[in-house]
Motif scaffolding. Sequence first.
Motif, PDB file in Angstrom:
ATOM      1  N   ALA A  28     -10.132  -3.836   9.982  1.00 46.89           N
ATOM      2  CA  ALA A  28      -9.244  -4.752  10.703  1.00 46.89           C
ATOM      3  C   ALA A  28      -7.837  -4.753  10.140  1.00 46.89           C
ATOM      4  CB  ALA A  28      -9.811  -6.171  10.657  1.00 46.89           C
ATOM      5  N   LEU A  29      -7.639  -4.262   8.932  1.00 44.16           N
ATOM      6  CA  LEU A  29      -6.324  -4.318   8.296  1.00 44.16           C
ATOM      7  C   LEU A  29      -5.245  -3.598   9.096  1.00 44.16           C
ATOM      8  CD1 LEU A  29      -4.641  -5.227   5.894  1.00 44.16           C
ATOM      9  CD2 LEU A  29      -5.306  -3.115   4.701  1.00 44.16           C
ATOM     10  N   PRO A  30      -5.476  -2.384   9.615  1.00 41.36           N
ATOM     11  CA  PRO A  30      -4.405  -1.734  10.402  1.00 41.36           C
ATOM     12  C   PRO A  30      -3.981  -2.562  11.614  1.00 41.36           C
ATOM     13  CG  PRO A  30      -6.099  -0.144   9.807  1.00 41.36           C
ATOM     14  CD  PRO A  30      -6.639  -1.499   9.441  1.00 41.36           C
ATOM     15  N   TYR A  31      -4.968  -3.192  12.277  1.00 44.74           N
ATOM     16  CA  TYR A  31      -4.629  -3.997  13.451  1.00 44.74           C
ATOM     17  C   TYR A  31      -3.845  -5.245  13.051  1.00 44.74           C
ATOM     18  CZ  TYR A  31      -8.124  -0.993  15.617  1.00 44.74           C
ATOM     19  OH  TYR A  31      -8.819   0.084  16.064  1.00 44.74           O
ATOM     20  N   LEU A  32      -4.204  -5.844  11.921  1.00 40.09           N
ATOM     21  CA  LEU A  32      -3.470  -7.017  11.463  1.00 40.09           C
ATOM     22  C   LEU A  32      -2.036  -6.661  11.078  1.00 40.09           C
ATOM     23  CD1 LEU A  32      -6.232  -8.730   9.263  1.00 40.09           C
ATOM     24  CD2 LEU A  32      -5.458  -9.404  11.546  1.00 40.09           C
ATOM     25  N   LEU A  33      -1.854  -5.494  10.466  1.00 40.25           N
ATOM     26  CA  LEU A  33      -0.505  -5.067  10.090  1.00 40.25           C
ATOM     27  C   LEU A  33       0.342  -4.738  11.327  1.00 40.25           C
ATOM     28  CD1 LEU A  33      -1.300  -2.772   7.025  1.00 40.25           C
ATOM     29  CD2 LEU A  33      -0.378  -5.103   6.993  1.00 40.25           C
ATOM     30  N   ALA A  34      -0.307  -4.196  12.356  1.00 39.09           N
ATOM     31  CA  ALA A  34       0.434  -3.834  13.567  1.00 39.09           C
ATOM     32  C   ALA A  34       0.632  -5.010  14.516  1.00 39.09           C
ATOM     33  CB  ALA A  34      -0.288  -2.706  14.306  1.00 39.09           C
ATOM     34  N   ALA A  35      -0.095  -6.108  14.287  1.00 40.25           N
ATOM     35  CA  ALA A  35      -0.033  -7.238  15.224  1.00 40.25           C
ATOM     36  C   ALA A  35       1.374  -7.812  15.394  1.00 40.25           C
ATOM     37  CB  ALA A  35      -1.014  -8.318  14.777  1.00 40.25           C
ATOM     38  N   PRO A  36       2.159  -8.040  14.317  1.00 42.48           N
ATOM     39  CA  PRO A  36       3.518  -8.577  14.531  1.00 42.48           C
ATOM     40  C   PRO A  36       4.397  -7.674  15.396  1.00 42.48           C
ATOM     41  CG  PRO A  36       2.869  -8.819  12.235  1.00 42.48           C
ATOM     42  CD  PRO A  36       1.840  -7.956  12.878  1.00 42.48           C
ATOM     43  N   ALA A  37       4.323  -6.368  15.152  1.00 41.26           N
ATOM     44  CA  ALA A  37       5.130  -5.446  15.958  1.00 41.26           C
ATOM     45  C   ALA A  37       4.663  -5.434  17.408  1.00 41.26           C
ATOM     46  CB  ALA A  37       5.062  -4.034  15.368  1.00 41.26           C
ATOM     47  N   LEU A  38       3.347  -5.458  17.619  1.00 39.02           N
ATOM     48  CA  LEU A  38       2.826  -5.484  18.988  1.00 39.02           C
ATOM     49  C   LEU A  38       3.208  -6.772  19.696  1.00 39.02           C
ATOM     50  CD1 LEU A  38      -0.730  -3.954  18.409  1.00 39.02           C
ATOM     51  CD2 LEU A  38       1.278  -2.841  19.398  1.00 39.02           C
ATOM     52  N   LEU A  39       3.181  -7.880  18.965  1.00 45.68           N
ATOM     53  CA  LEU A  39       3.579  -9.155  19.562  1.00 45.68           C
ATOM     54  C   LEU A  39       5.058  -9.141  19.949  1.00 45.68           C
ATOM     55  CD1 LEU A  39       2.821 -12.058  20.289  1.00 45.68           C
ATOM     56  CD2 LEU A  39       3.387 -12.727  17.940  1.00 45.68           C
ATOM     57  N   LEU A  40       5.906  -8.618  19.056  1.00 50.01           N
ATOM     58  CA  LEU A  40       7.332  -8.521  19.356  1.00 50.01           C
ATOM     59  C   LEU A  40       7.581  -7.602  20.546  1.00 50.01           C
ATOM     60  CD1 LEU A  40      10.233  -9.223  18.522  1.00 50.01           C
ATOM     61  CD2 LEU A  40      10.184  -7.243  16.999  1.00 50.01           C
ATOM     62  N   LEU A  41       6.832  -6.495  20.607  1.00 51.28           N
ATOM     63  CA  LEU A  41       6.977  -5.567  21.733  1.00 51.28           C
ATOM     64  C   LEU A  41       6.549  -6.235  23.037  1.00 51.28           C
ATOM     65  CD1 LEU A  41       7.683  -2.652  22.524  1.00 51.28           C
ATOM     66  CD2 LEU A  41       5.270  -2.071  22.196  1.00 51.28           C
ATOM     67  N   ALA A  42       5.482  -7.009  22.974  1.00 52.89           N
ATOM     68  CA  ALA A  42       5.024  -7.707  24.184  1.00 52.89           C
ATOM     69  C   ALA A  42       6.056  -8.706  24.670  1.00 52.89           C
ATOM     70  CB  ALA A  42       3.694  -8.401  23.902  1.00 52.89           C
ATOM     71  N   VAL A  43       6.679  -9.412  23.733  1.00 50.54           N
ATOM     72  CA  VAL A  43       7.698 -10.390  24.120  1.00 50.54           C
ATOM     73  C   VAL A  43       8.939  -9.692  24.672  1.00 50.54           C
ATOM     74  CG1 VAL A  43       9.245 -12.173  23.239  1.00 50.54           C
ATOM     75  CG2 VAL A  43       6.857 -12.125  22.500  1.00 50.54           C
ATOM     76  N   ALA A  44       9.325  -8.589  24.030  1.00 49.55           N
ATOM     77  CA  ALA A  44      10.559  -7.902  24.419  1.00 49.55           C
ATOM     78  C   ALA A  44      10.412  -7.098  25.705  1.00 49.55           C
ATOM     79  CB  ALA A  44      11.020  -6.975  23.294  1.00 49.55           C
ATOM     80  N   VAL A  45       9.200  -6.633  26.002  1.00 45.28           N
ATOM     81  CA  VAL A  45       8.986  -5.771  27.168  1.00 45.28           C
ATOM     82  C   VAL A  45       8.238  -6.506  28.275  1.00 45.28           C
ATOM     83  CG1 VAL A  45       7.900  -3.648  27.997  1.00 45.28           C
ATOM     84  CG2 VAL A  45       9.025  -3.691  25.767  1.00 45.28           C
ATOM     85  N   LEU A  46       7.144  -7.161  27.923  1.00 44.74           N
ATOM     86  CA  LEU A  46       6.294  -7.767  28.949  1.00 44.74           C
ATOM     87  C   LEU A  46       6.961  -8.964  29.602  1.00 44.74           C
ATOM     88  CD1 LEU A  46       3.559  -7.537  30.309  1.00 44.74           C
ATOM     89  CD2 LEU A  46       2.614  -9.044  28.559  1.00 44.74           C
ATOM     90  N   TYR A  47       7.634  -9.788  28.819  1.00 44.90           N
ATOM     91  CA  TYR A  47       8.263 -10.977  29.392  1.00 44.90           C
ATOM     92  C   TYR A  47       9.327 -10.622  30.433  1.00 44.90           C
ATOM     93  CZ  TYR A  47      11.152 -15.129  29.868  1.00 44.90           C
ATOM     94  OH  TYR A  47      11.882 -16.157  30.390  1.00 44.90           O
ATOM     95  N   PRO A  48      10.275  -9.694  30.158  1.00 42.54           N
ATOM     96  CA  PRO A  48      11.244  -9.345  31.206  1.00 42.54           C
ATOM     97  C   PRO A  48      10.594  -8.798  32.479  1.00 42.54           C
ATOM     98  CG  PRO A  48      12.002  -8.561  29.076  1.00 42.54           C
ATOM     99  CD  PRO A  48      10.596  -9.012  28.888  1.00 42.54           C
ATOM    100  N   VAL A  49       9.528  -8.012  32.316  1.00 37.28           N
ATOM    101  CA  VAL A  49       8.851  -7.472  33.499  1.00 37.28           C
ATOM    102  C   VAL A  49       8.230  -8.603  34.323  1.00 37.28           C
ATOM    103  CG1 VAL A  49       6.947  -6.025  34.295  1.00 37.28           C
ATOM    104  CG2 VAL A  49       8.419  -5.237  32.439  1.00 37.28           C
ATOM    105  N   LEU A  50       7.542  -9.517  33.648  1.00 38.28           N
ATOM    106  CA  LEU A  50       6.930 -10.636  34.362  1.00 38.28           C
ATOM    107  C   LEU A  50       7.990 -11.535  34.998  1.00 38.28           C
ATOM    108  CD1 LEU A  50       4.063 -11.595  31.882  1.00 38.28           C
ATOM    109  CD2 LEU A  50       3.908 -10.267  33.996  1.00 38.28           C
ATOM    110  N   PHE A  51       9.116 -11.719  34.309  1.00 40.22           N
ATOM    111  CA  PHE A  51      10.188 -12.536  34.882  1.00 40.22           C
ATOM    112  C   PHE A  51      10.751 -11.879  36.141  1.00 40.22           C
ATOM    113  CE2 PHE A  51      14.683 -13.533  35.371  1.00 40.22           C
ATOM    114  CZ  PHE A  51      14.649 -14.919  35.415  1.00 40.22           C
TER     115      PHE A  51
END
Length: 312
Positions: A28-51
């Motif tokens: 689980a460690l790799p996923y936990l380390l990548a989680a902040p970057a994935l969350l930031l990517l989701a906010v930066a990319v997914l939110y504008p698309v949904l908007f």
Amino acid sequence: MSLAQSAAIAGDAAPAATGRAAAWRRSALPYLLAAPALLLLAVAVLYPVLFNVFASLHAWNLLEDDAPRAFVGAGAFAAVLADPQFWTALRVTLLFTVCAVALEFTIGLTLALVANEAIPGRRLIRTLLVAPIMATPLVVALVFRLMWHGEFGIINHALGQVGIGPVVWLAGPWTAFVAILTVEVWHNTSFVFLVLLGALQMLPAEPFEAAKVDGANLRQRLWHVTLPLLKPAILVALLFRIVFAVRLFDEVWVLTRGGPNGATETISILLYRAAFEVFDVSRAGALSILLLAITAGLAWLLIRFLYHRGES
């Protein structure tokens, strides 16, 4: 069961449970380390698309109200698709993308093949070839706007030295298109060159030596050895260039603002006018989604084409 036997079983189970917990933590460690970057990517990319999806489904003009007024479904998309200006912009965008990417790939691959050889001064040549990509699009467009000037531009001055009359480059439909295409190719061929040169330097020497032993000439080695080995790098270079060429805005806005008479008006120019000139948020959102769909479609066609060639 005696007390001693129970204690022995419990003692054996404890290390096993500890080992499973440690294994789970390691997995689980790799996923936990990548989680902040994935969350930031989701906010930066997914939110504008949904908007943009939300905005395109509602009637919303900032000159009339600061909030969406009514749900209109696909009405904004229908209005955009019924507008002849959109189809003209789509034709210009696709024609520009195909011409720009084809020229950038051809020139970039040729320069990479030459710079990869042991030629005198190749380090200086590589540096000069990479230099254009370091300039920002706005600066490049402003410099070329002066160069394309019909009266004082250096290009017309050079043409005048060989007896060719001055050309008002940015006033004619095809000359304006050629001018913007030239700026884009000059600025971004460096990216294709850099990607392909890096890939060429990583290729193994054995396939080329075997091809020479088999009697393959230069064209055969290029077509049957070099290009197949470069396919991953080619895919990366073309994908990036297609994505950026489809949404070209800076150079067009500085040089022609979509003119003359819409001859260089791309979808990004239409989107900008809808969002920042008439403040029609629903139309801008629909154009954004359509532009995203066009980009994804072109990327899919490129991947499909290269995959099909790899199979055949």
